[in-house]
Design an enzyme around this catalytic site. Structure first.
Site, short mmCIF file in Angstrom:
data_model
loop_
_atom_site.label_atom_id
_atom_site.label_comp_id
_atom_site.label_asym_id
_atom_site.label_seq_id
_atom_site.Cartn_x
_atom_site.Cartn_y
_atom_site.Cartn_z
CB SER A 120 38.58 48.29 42.73
OG SER A 120 39.11 46.98 42.76
CG HIS A 121 35.44 44.44 45.63
ND1 HIS A 121 34.53 44.98 44.77
CD2 HIS A 121 35.50 43.13 45.34
CE1 HIS A 121 34.05 44.04 43.99
NE2 HIS A 121 34.63 42.91 44.31
CG HIS A 122 39.35 42.34 43.43
ND1 HIS A 122 39.20 41.27 44.28
CD2 HIS A 122 38.29 42.32 42.60
CE1 HIS A 122 38.10 40.62 43.96
NE2 HIS A 122 37.52 41.24 42.94
CB ALA A 123 43.73 46.39 47.70
CB ALA A 124 46.43 43.40 43.73
#
Length: 195
Positions: A120-124
């Site tokens: 992933s490249h959407h850290a949240a």
């Protein structure tokens, strides 16, 4: 299989270069017209186990991000992705598409292959919003960092859980809410000073 019966998987298909995920040199890969790739995005993961840690005091040093995939509720998340891969393969078979599956690795168990390739490249949700002063949360509903005067956080890190969509739209929405909240707080503070 979604933990809240909402839309769970998002399929992104395109002619692509071979390989998965973002890595140094990724943007220089030349698409191969004979290589078709479909990413399956798990939209409703309930795994809160990811971490973001500073590597040093240098603000230019990138943080260490570990999504800790499949740490919590792994069976649900993995089964949803397995179901998505099966759906995609059945659709290709029913349409008569001639293909060779490369990923997840057909020589290993499907679940293991998915875990091996997850990225992933959407850290949240690393600075989650919750009740003011609750030690289980980082910011309150006015984006104020618990225990730190004058500091607010307004980005995808404040989501109490992943929004179930690509995070850009929900991040725009919370940014607007934060703008209104900060202006409201400034007017309230200004009113106390002049009164």
């Amino acid at each position: 299989m979604s933990w809240d019966d909402d839309a769970d998987l998002f399929f992104l298909s395109a002619v692509a270069a071979t390989g998965s995920g973002f890595r140094p040199g990724y943007s220089e890969d030349v698409p191969d017209p004979t290589y078709w790739s479909t990413s399956i995005v798990k939209m409703q993961t309930a795994n809160p186990a990811g971490t973001v840690k500073l590597r040093s005091r240098d603000p230019r040093d990138t943080p260490e991000i570990n999504f800790n995939y499949f740490t919590h509720r792994a069976d649900e998340d993995l089964q949803a992705i397995v179901d998505g891969v099966d759906l995609l393969l059945r659709a290709a078979d029913n349409a008569g598409v001639n293909y060779t599956r490369i990923l997840p690795d057909p020589d290993v168990d499907m679940r293991q292959g998915i875990m091996d390739e997850a990225f992933s490249h959407h850290a949240a949700s690393s600075c989650r919003m919750g009740p003011a002063g609750d030690r289980g949360y980082c910011v309150d509903s006015r984006f104020r960092v618990n225990g730190v005067d004058g500091l607010r956080v307004v980005d995808a890190s404040v989501f109490p859980r992943l929004p179930g969509a690509m995070p850009n739209g929900p991040t725009f929405t919370i940014s607007r809410k934060a703008f209104e909240t900060i202006v409201e707080d400034a007017k309230r503070t200004d009113g106390r000073k002049s009164g």
